[in-house]
Every structure is written in structure tokens, then in C-alpha cells.
Write a protein that holds these residues in place. Structure first.
Motif, PDB file in Angstrom:
ATOM      1  N   ALA A  69      22.245  62.942 121.045  1.00 26.27           N
ATOM      2  CA  ALA A  69      21.617  63.785 122.022  1.00 26.27           C
ATOM      3  C   ALA A  69      21.296  65.179 121.538  1.00 26.27           C
ATOM      4  O   ALA A  69      20.071  65.794 121.848  1.00 26.27           O
ATOM      5  CB  ALA A  69      22.767  64.041 123.127  1.00 26.27           C
ATOM      6  N   GLY A  70      22.181  65.571 120.548  1.00 26.37           N
ATOM      7  CA  GLY A  70      21.992  66.813 119.749  1.00 26.37           C
ATOM      8  C   GLY A  70      20.865  66.803 118.456  1.00 26.37           C
ATOM      9  O   GLY A  70      20.693  67.841 117.820  1.00 26.37           O
ATOM     10  N   GLY A  71      20.512  65.603 118.460  1.00 27.54           N
ATOM     11  CA  GLY A  71      19.271  65.392 117.173  1.00 27.54           C
ATOM     12  C   GLY A  71      20.051  65.296 116.095  1.00 27.54           C
ATOM     13  O   GLY A  71      19.365  65.803 114.834  1.00 27.54           O
ATOM     14  N   GLY A  72      21.415  65.075 115.904  1.00 25.70           N
ATOM     15  CA  GLY A  72      22.112  64.877 114.773  1.00 25.70           C
ATOM     16  C   GLY A  72      23.303  65.762 114.597  1.00 25.70           C
ATOM     17  O   GLY A  72      24.035  65.624 113.649  1.00 25.70           O
ATOM     18  N   ALA A 110      29.630  68.612 114.710  1.00 27.70           N
ATOM     19  CA  ALA A 110      29.920  67.164 114.174  1.00 27.70           C
ATOM     20  C   ALA A 110      28.576  66.571 113.832  1.00 27.70           C
ATOM     21  O   ALA A 110      27.776  66.808 114.699  1.00 27.70           O
ATOM     22  CB  ALA A 110      30.755  66.453 115.536  1.00 27.70           C
ATOM     23  N   ARG A 111      28.640  65.861 113.115  1.00 24.57           N
ATOM     24  CA  ARG A 111      27.453  64.987 112.720  1.00 24.57           C
ATOM     25  C   ARG A 111      28.028  63.617 111.994  1.00 24.57           C
ATOM     26  O   ARG A 111      29.126  63.386 111.579  1.00 24.57           O
ATOM     27  CB  ARG A 111      26.628  65.762 111.663  1.00 24.57           C
ATOM     28  N   LEU A 112      26.985  62.623 111.897  1.00 24.94           N
ATOM     29  CA  LEU A 112      27.219  61.559 111.432  1.00 24.94           C
ATOM     30  C   LEU A 112      26.824  61.351 109.887  1.00 24.94           C
ATOM     31  O   LEU A 112      25.608  61.692 109.722  1.00 24.94           O
ATOM     32  CB  LEU A 112      26.534  60.184 112.270  1.00 24.94           C
ATOM     33  N   VAL A 113      27.644  60.869 109.142  1.00 28.17           N
ATOM     34  CA  VAL A 113      27.371  60.695 107.740  1.00 28.17           C
ATOM     35  C   VAL A 113      27.877  59.286 107.123  1.00 28.17           C
ATOM     36  O   VAL A 113      29.104  59.289 107.176  1.00 28.17           O
ATOM     37  CB  VAL A 113      27.985  61.831 106.947  1.00 28.17           C
ATOM     38  N   GLY A 114      27.040  58.626 106.878  1.00 28.61           N
ATOM     39  CA  GLY A 114      27.326  57.070 106.443  1.00 28.61           C
ATOM     40  C   GLY A 114      28.211  56.391 107.347  1.00 28.61           C
ATOM     41  O   GLY A 114      29.159  55.743 107.268  1.00 28.61           O
ATOM     42  N   GLY A 115      27.812  56.673 108.825  1.00 29.41           N
ATOM     43  CA  GLY A 115      28.391  55.906 109.826  1.00 29.41           C
ATOM     44  C   GLY A 115      29.778  56.491 110.376  1.00 29.41           C
ATOM     45  O   GLY A 115      30.536  55.937 111.133  1.00 29.41           O
ATOM     46  N   ALA A 137      35.715  58.473 120.940  1.00 28.08           N
ATOM     47  CA  ALA A 137      34.617  58.437 119.710  1.00 28.08           C
ATOM     48  C   ALA A 137      33.366  58.357 120.019  1.00 28.08           C
ATOM     49  O   ALA A 137      32.386  58.895 119.713  1.00 28.08           O
ATOM     50  CB  ALA A 137      35.179  57.408 118.609  1.00 28.08           C
ATOM     51  N   ALA A 138      33.076  57.481 120.957  1.00 25.89           N
ATOM     52  CA  ALA A 138      31.770  57.030 121.370  1.00 25.89           C
ATOM     53  C   ALA A 138      31.145  58.357 122.140  1.00 25.89           C
ATOM     54  O   ALA A 138      29.919  58.348 122.245  1.00 25.89           O
ATOM     55  CB  ALA A 138      31.748  55.770 122.378  1.00 25.89           C
ATOM     56  N   ASP A 139      31.836  59.081 122.816  1.00 20.17           N
ATOM     57  CA  ASP A 139      31.306  60.115 123.445  1.00 20.17           C
ATOM     58  C   ASP A 139      30.689  61.397 122.308  1.00 20.17           C
ATOM     59  O   ASP A 139      29.683  61.947 122.387  1.00 20.17           O
ATOM     60  CB  ASP A 139      32.331  60.959 124.226  1.00 20.17           C
ATOM     61  N   VAL A 140      31.632  61.354 121.267  1.00 14.14           N
ATOM     62  CA  VAL A 140      31.181  62.249 120.168  1.00 14.14           C
ATOM     63  C   VAL A 140      29.836  61.944 119.522  1.00 14.14           C
ATOM     64  O   VAL A 140      29.147  62.496 119.387  1.00 14.14           O
ATOM     65  CB  VAL A 140      32.277  62.318 119.058  1.00 14.14           C
ATOM     66  N   VAL A 141      29.710  60.450 119.417  1.00 13.22           N
ATOM     67  CA  VAL A 141      28.625  59.872 118.842  1.00 13.22           C
ATOM     68  C   VAL A 141      27.210  60.122 119.632  1.00 13.22           C
ATOM     69  O   VAL A 141      26.394  60.536 119.341  1.00 13.22           O
ATOM     70  CB  VAL A 141      28.922  58.293 118.325  1.00 13.22           C
TER      71      VAL A 141
END
Length: 130
Positions: free
Chosen positions: A72-75, A89-94, A63-67
Motif C-alpha cells: 500500500a505504501g508503494g514499496g 519496512a520493505r520487501l527484498v527478495g520476498g 506478517a501478511a499485514d506488514v506485506v
């Protein structure tokens, strides 16, 4: 049952490592009526294989690698699957939210479940290839 019907038991039990995005049972139940039964028919083995390998990534991606990839991909991060199609993949609300080729969004609900040949991240939806 789906992994057996697709003939992927040996492949996914191999040395790997693999990262698998595994949908919860409720995700399969939420598919349109008859979808799973249709996919399990012998004549649909190719389609079933494509769906299942769309949930697998070569290598062990924690999971840390995905984050880190998302940051690194700007979101956003593009993930290449064993099926040869991409996930975004992107982060939404953590939380990590993954978009499949058809634009369907799925949230990772449990991360870093260790397997003998990789890691599993549990999702609340099924990825369907385009």
C-alpha cells in the motif's frame, strides 16, 4: 535479562496486544564487544529501555499485514514503535527487511510466532535508535 533490567517485564507481559521484533541471540553477540554488558548496567536503564521498546509495536501486526502495508505504501511502510521512533519496512527478495533510524538493515527470519498478548517476528539484527 535485558527486559528485566529495563523494568519492562510487567509492561510486555500486559494484555497488549504487542508486536515484538525479537533479535536472535547471534544478533546481540554481533554487536560491538561490551555493548550488551554496558546496556545491562543500572545506570543505563533508560538507554536499554529505549532500545527494547524500539523493537515493540502497539497492536498485533501479522506478517501478511506488514506485506500489505508495504504494498500500500508503494514499496515501503513506516512502522511506529513503542519507543516513539520509526522503522521502515520493505520487501527484498520476498523477505521483509527493516531499516532502523540509523540506516541499519535487519531481515525478518521467522514470522507470526504467537504470544499470549500479541505476536513475535524474529530478526537477524538488533534495532538501535538514533
Amino acid at each position: 535479562a535485558a527486559v528485566q533490567a529495563a523494568g519492562l517485564v510487567e509492561t510486555l507481559s500486559g494484555p497488549g496486544p504487542f508486536t515484538v521484533f525479537a533479535p536472535v541471540d547471534e544478533a546481540f553477540a554481533a554487536l560491538p564487544d561490551g555493548t550488551v554488558a554496558t546496556l545491562l548496567k543500572p545506570e543505563n536503564k533508560g538507554t536499554l529501555t529505549k532500545v527494547l521498546t524500539y523493537h515493540a509495536v502497539a497492536g498485533k501486526v501479522m506478517a501478511a499485514d506488514v506485506v500489505k502495508l508495504i504494498e500500500a505504501g508503494g514499496g515501503t511502510a513506516t512502522i511506529d514503535t513503542v519507543a516513539g521512533q520509526k522503522l521502515t519496512a520493505r520487501l527484498v527478495g520476498g523477505k521483509v527487511v527493516i531499516t532502523d533510524a540509523a540506516g541499519r538493515q535487519t531481515t525478518v527470519v521467522q514470522t507470526d510466532v504467537k504470544a499470549s498478548n500479541g505476536v513475535i517476528h524474529v530478526t537477524d539484527g538488533v534495532f538501535l535508535p538514533a
